[in-house]
Design a protein around this motif. Structure first.
Motif, PDB file in Angstrom:
ATOM      1  N   VAL A   6      45.898  26.773  39.894  1.00 19.94           N
ATOM      2  CA  VAL A   6      46.496  26.252  41.114  1.00 19.94           C
ATOM      3  C   VAL A   6      46.866  24.791  40.878  1.00 19.94           C
ATOM      4  O   VAL A   6      46.109  24.031  40.283  1.00 19.94           O
ATOM      5  N   ALA A   7      48.031  24.426  41.340  1.00 15.23           N
ATOM      6  CA  ALA A   7      48.549  23.077  41.102  1.00 15.23           C
ATOM      7  C   ALA A   7      47.738  22.016  41.822  1.00 15.23           C
ATOM      8  O   ALA A   7      47.288  22.205  42.938  1.00 15.23           O
ATOM      9  N   TRP A   8      47.596  20.896  41.126  1.00 16.97           N
ATOM     10  CA  TRP A   8      47.048  19.690  41.741  1.00 16.97           C
ATOM     11  C   TRP A   8      48.209  18.957  42.408  1.00 16.97           C
ATOM     12  O   TRP A   8      49.370  19.201  42.092  1.00 16.97           O
ATOM     13  N   ARG A   9      47.874  18.046  43.312  1.00 13.18           N
ATOM     14  CA  ARG A   9      48.892  17.273  44.015  1.00 13.18           C
ATOM     15  C   ARG A   9      48.714  15.790  43.703  1.00 13.18           C
ATOM     16  O   ARG A   9      47.606  15.276  43.764  1.00 13.18           O
ATOM     17  N   LEU A  10      49.819  15.153  43.382  1.00 12.05           N
ATOM     18  CA  LEU A  10      49.834  13.726  43.066  1.00 12.05           C
ATOM     19  C   LEU A  10      50.712  13.007  44.079  1.00 12.05           C
ATOM     20  O   LEU A  10      51.861  13.376  44.273  1.00 12.05           O
ATOM     21  N   PHE A  11      50.129  11.994  44.719  1.00 12.98           N
ATOM     22  CA  PHE A  11      50.865  11.132  45.646  1.00 12.98           C
ATOM     23  C   PHE A  11      50.905   9.743  45.028  1.00 12.98           C
ATOM     24  O   PHE A  11      49.866   9.218  44.614  1.00 12.98           O
ATOM     25  N   THR A  12      52.094   9.149  44.936  1.00 13.80           N
ATOM     26  CA  THR A  12      52.214   7.808  44.360  1.00 13.80           C
ATOM     27  C   THR A  12      53.055   6.918  45.266  1.00 13.80           C
ATOM     28  O   THR A  12      53.890   7.403  46.030  1.00 13.80           O
ATOM     29  N   ASP A  13      52.809   5.609  45.129  1.00  7.10           N
ATOM     30  CA  ASP A  13      53.585   4.648  45.914  1.00  7.10           C
ATOM     31  C   ASP A  13      53.588   3.305  45.193  1.00  7.10           C
ATOM     32  O   ASP A  13      52.599   2.935  44.555  1.00  7.10           O
ATOM     33  N   GLY A  14      54.708   2.625  45.293  1.00  6.91           N
ATOM     34  CA  GLY A  14      54.836   1.273  44.777  1.00  6.91           C
ATOM     35  C   GLY A  14      55.040   0.328  45.940  1.00  6.91           C
ATOM     36  O   GLY A  14      55.640   0.702  46.942  1.00  6.91           O
ATOM     37  N   ALA A  15      54.520  -0.881  45.802  1.00  6.02           N
ATOM     38  CA  ALA A  15      54.680  -1.896  46.849  1.00  6.02           C
ATOM     39  C   ALA A  15      55.140  -3.191  46.204  1.00  6.02           C
ATOM     40  O   ALA A  15      54.620  -3.586  45.166  1.00  6.02           O
ATOM     41  N   SER A  16      56.139  -3.814  46.818  1.00  7.00           N
ATOM     42  CA  SER A  16      56.616  -5.107  46.337  1.00  7.00           C
ATOM     43  C   SER A  16      56.781  -6.022  47.544  1.00  7.00           C
ATOM     44  O   SER A  16      57.528  -5.704  48.471  1.00  7.00           O
ATOM     45  N   ARG A  17      56.054  -7.122  47.534  1.00  7.17           N
ATOM     46  CA  ARG A  17      56.147  -8.092  48.637  1.00  7.17           C
ATOM     47  C   ARG A  17      57.220  -9.097  48.284  1.00  7.17           C
ATOM     48  O   ARG A  17      56.993 -10.048  47.563  1.00  7.17           O
ATOM     49  N   GLY A  18      58.400  -8.810  48.795  1.00  8.52           N
ATOM     50  CA  GLY A  18      59.612  -9.483  48.362  1.00  8.52           C
ATOM     51  C   GLY A  18      60.276  -8.472  47.439  1.00  8.52           C
ATOM     52  O   GLY A  18      59.645  -7.524  46.995  1.00  8.52           O
ATOM     53  N   ASN A  19      61.522  -8.620  47.178  1.00 11.96           N
ATOM     54  CA  ASN A  19      62.174  -7.637  46.312  1.00 11.96           C
ATOM     55  C   ASN A  19      63.186  -8.348  45.418  1.00 11.96           C
ATOM     56  O   ASN A  19      64.340  -8.424  45.791  1.00 11.96           O
ATOM     57  N   PRO A  20      62.795  -8.864  44.252  1.00 11.31           N
ATOM     58  CA  PRO A  20      61.487  -8.663  43.611  1.00 11.31           C
ATOM     59  C   PRO A  20      60.418  -9.573  44.206  1.00 11.31           C
ATOM     60  O   PRO A  20      60.706 -10.551  44.885  1.00 11.31           O
ATOM     61  N   GLY A  21      59.176  -9.219  43.924  1.00 13.82           N
ATOM     62  CA  GLY A  21      58.034  -9.998  44.383  1.00 13.82           C
ATOM     63  C   GLY A  21      56.771  -9.481  43.743  1.00 13.82           C
ATOM     64  O   GLY A  21      56.815  -8.621  42.859  1.00 13.82           O
ATOM     65  N   LYS A  22      55.635 -10.010  44.205  1.00 17.84           N
ATOM     66  CA  LYS A  22      54.350  -9.521  43.695  1.00 17.84           C
ATOM     67  C   LYS A  22      54.242  -8.051  44.052  1.00 17.84           C
ATOM     68  O   LYS A  22      54.490  -7.669  45.195  1.00 17.84           O
ATOM     69  N   ALA A  23      53.900  -7.237  43.039  1.00 13.03           N
ATOM     70  CA  ALA A  23      53.970  -5.788  43.237  1.00 13.03           C
ATOM     71  C   ALA A  23      52.686  -5.097  42.794  1.00 13.03           C
ATOM     72  O   ALA A  23      51.930  -5.613  41.968  1.00 13.03           O
ATOM     73  N   GLY A  24      52.488  -3.917  43.347  1.00 10.01           N
ATOM     74  CA  GLY A  24      51.354  -3.087  42.985  1.00 10.01           C
ATOM     75  C   GLY A  24      51.752  -1.629  42.962  1.00 10.01           C
ATOM     76  O   GLY A  24      52.769  -1.232  43.530  1.00 10.01           O
ATOM     77  N   ALA A  25      50.932  -0.838  42.277  1.00 12.00           N
ATOM     78  CA  ALA A  25      51.155   0.603  42.180  1.00 12.00           C
ATOM     79  C   ALA A  25      49.895   1.314  42.637  1.00 12.00           C
ATOM     80  O   ALA A  25      48.786   0.852  42.384  1.00 12.00           O
ATOM     81  N   GLY A  26      50.093   2.456  43.292  1.00 15.49           N
ATOM     82  CA  GLY A  26      48.964   3.270  43.725  1.00 15.49           C
ATOM     83  C   GLY A  26      49.241   4.734  43.464  1.00 15.49           C
ATOM     84  O   GLY A  26      50.375   5.191  43.568  1.00 15.49           O
ATOM     85  N   ALA A  27      48.184   5.463  43.098  1.00 15.73           N
ATOM     86  CA  ALA A  27      48.313   6.892  42.841  1.00 15.73           C
ATOM     87  C   ALA A  27      47.014   7.577  43.219  1.00 15.73           C
ATOM     88  O   ALA A  27      45.926   7.060  42.946  1.00 15.73           O
ATOM     89  N   VAL A  28      47.135   8.718  43.858  1.00  8.86           N
ATOM     90  CA  VAL A  28      45.967   9.531  44.186  1.00  8.86           C
ATOM     91  C   VAL A  28      46.246  10.967  43.758  1.00  8.86           C
ATOM     92  O   VAL A  28      47.315  11.509  44.030  1.00  8.86           O
ATOM     93  N   LEU A  29      45.288  11.551  43.043  1.00  9.48           N
ATOM     94  CA  LEU A  29      45.401  12.915  42.529  1.00  9.48           C
ATOM     95  C   LEU A  29      44.397  13.782  43.260  1.00  9.48           C
ATOM     96  O   LEU A  29      43.201  13.456  43.313  1.00  9.48           O
TER      97      LEU A  29
END
Length: 140
Positions: A6-29
């Protein structure tokens, strides 16, 4: 008789405060029962929101492969990235091309996968992790 995979599910998101700006990445499996298998956040430094979205996807794919994932459903709230991975849009921006190429290399290592756009409301945990990445980097 073996159990069906059965497939696992991956949710991801990127955040940039300003574009470009200080950025972060998040992922949950998540496993097929919705249990959290991995949660990752990463400070990216200065980058655009689209680059952060790709880096978040890479972060999540690495986690999935480390845990031996063979079937994966991927969810992002970035329509652009989803459509580029699906081949519906071309990757025109030079800084995104190597990230796109790396995603394709990792996806080739997964037996079966799908990618879909979800509304931001359905991507809250990944968003929280991406913002944690920005916050942790801002403290440095």
């Amino acid at each position: 008789m073996s159990q069906p995979v059965v497939a696992w599910r991956l949710f991801t998101d990127g955040a940039s405060r300003g574009n470009p700006g200080k950025a972060g990445a998040g992922a949950v499996l998540l496993d097929s029962e919705g249990r959290e298998l991995a949660a990752r956040s990463l400070y990216l430094g200065e980058c655009t929101n689209n680059a952060a979205e790709y880096r978040a996807l890479l972060l999540g794919l690495h986690a999935a492969l480390e845990l031996g994932c063979i079937q994966l459903e991927i969810y992002l709230d970035s329509e652009l990235i989803v459509r580029q991975i699906q081949g519906r849009y071309k990757v025109k921006h030079e800084t995104l091309k190597p990230l796109f190429d790396e995603v394709k290399i990792l996806l080739a290592q997964i037996e079966s996968w799908s990618i879909a756009h979800v509304p931001r409301e359905q991507n809250k945990r990944a968003d929280q992790l991406a913002n944690r990445g920005v916050d942790e980097g801002s403290k440095q």
